[in-house]
Design an enzyme around this catalytic site. Structure first.
Site, PDB file in Angstrom:
ATOM      1  N   ASN A  34       0.842  -1.195   0.000  1.00  0.00           N
ATOM      2  CA  ASN A  34       0.000   0.000   0.000  1.00  0.00           C
ATOM      3  C   ASN A  34       0.875   1.243   0.000  1.00  0.00           C
ATOM      4  OD1 ASN A  34       0.469   0.853   2.873  1.00  0.00           O
ATOM      5  ND2 ASN A  34      -0.372  -1.196   3.227  1.00  0.00           N
ATOM      6  N   ARG A  35       0.230   2.390  -0.059  1.00  0.00           N
ATOM      7  CA  ARG A  35       0.952   3.645  -0.259  1.00  0.00           C
ATOM      8  C   ARG A  35       1.358   4.346   1.033  1.00  0.00           C
ATOM      9  NH1 ARG A  35       0.690   4.948  -5.591  1.00  0.00           N
ATOM     10  NH2 ARG A  35      -1.101   4.159  -6.763  1.00  0.00           N
TER      11      ARG A  35
END
Ligand code: CTP
Ligand code: CA
Length: 240
Positions: A34-35
């Protein structure tokens, strides 16, 4: 250097913080991730140590970030590793803050060799079978109810939300606070370049008491101190 204006209101408190993203491996070269940048969790660790806390930071991906001096740093990769580190350390913590972006699912099969596509230009992709990761935050709340975590330990969750047809950011935040059972939920609006990887955050701190505090747009450092203000308010009501 400790900024002079900060209160020393976490002296002697043990604060456990998770930060950054988890990575769930598929094969030796690939993962589901994920970011999360880790910036908010690291800012919390810095602010808490400046306020006198004894801080342990369990960090997933947090590219380029260094733990503040005096903070114990434990690096993890997967949600299951994060779960193990947080669960075993929570028994000794006065405050647990789950700022990490935890993958909800992980691949069931982790290939020991690189996955190859079938030969030919129109190779059919193989679907990735997923299993559900443990919900660490809910596990902490359950452990506290069971007496494995002290009854006066403050448990804080985070939620990055976008509005959708079911409700706005705040509606989703209130629902999540109730579902998770934690004491405080920090809700951030995301999407349109908000929150992920930026230096500024905006949102609310929702308390299980029903109190809702808007977090003014500001740096993650400022957000961190506002979040710790809410934490210390709870701690002072519980024990000195
Ligand atoms: N969290 C956790 N363990 C998980 C997933 C999330 O401890 N397996 C924690 C996060 O660190 C965060 C909080 O729970 O503090 C909320 O995470 P979020 O992903 O917003 O909650 P979910 O219940 O996974 O809901 P959603 O379906 O919106 O992803
Ligand atoms: Ca999730």
């Amino acid at each position: 250097e400790r900024p002079d204006a900060l209160p020393f209101d976490l002296a002697g408190r043990r604060v456990l913080i998770s930060a950054g993203g988890t990575r769930e491996p598929l094969d030796p070269v690939r993962f589901l991730g994920n970011r999360s940048s880790g910036k908010q969790g690291f800012a919390l660790a810095r602010a808490a140590t400046h306020r006198g806390a004894d801080v342990t930071l369990v960090a997933g991906t947090a590219t380029g970030l260094e733990a503040p001096s005096g903070v114990e740093r434990v690096d993890i990769t997967t949600a299951e590793q994060l779960s193990t580190e947080i669960t075993t350390r929570a028994a000794d913590a006065d405050v647990v803050i789950m700022a990490a972006a935890v993958a909800d699912f992980r691949p069931v099969h982790v290939a020991t060799a690189k996955i190859k596509k079938e030969p030919g230009a129109d190779a059919t992709p193989t679907p990735i079978e997923l299993a559900t990761n443990p919900d660490i935050l809910r596990g902490l709340v359950a452990a506290r109810s069971a007496g494995d975590v002290a009854a006066d330990t403050v448990i804080v969750g985070f939620a990055a939300e976008t509005g959708d047809e079911r409700g706005g950011v705040l509606d989703h935040g209130r629902e999540k606070l109730a579902r998770k059972g934690c004491d405080l939920l920090v809700v951030n609006a995301v999407g349109d370049g908000k929150a992920f990887g930026t230096d500024d955050n905006t949102g609310w701190v929702l308390a299980s008491t029903g109190a809702e505090t808007a977090l003014p747009l500001g740096s993650k450092t400022l957000m961190a101190s506002r979040i710790l203000d809410a934490v210390t308010a709870l701690l002072s009501g519980r024990r000195t």
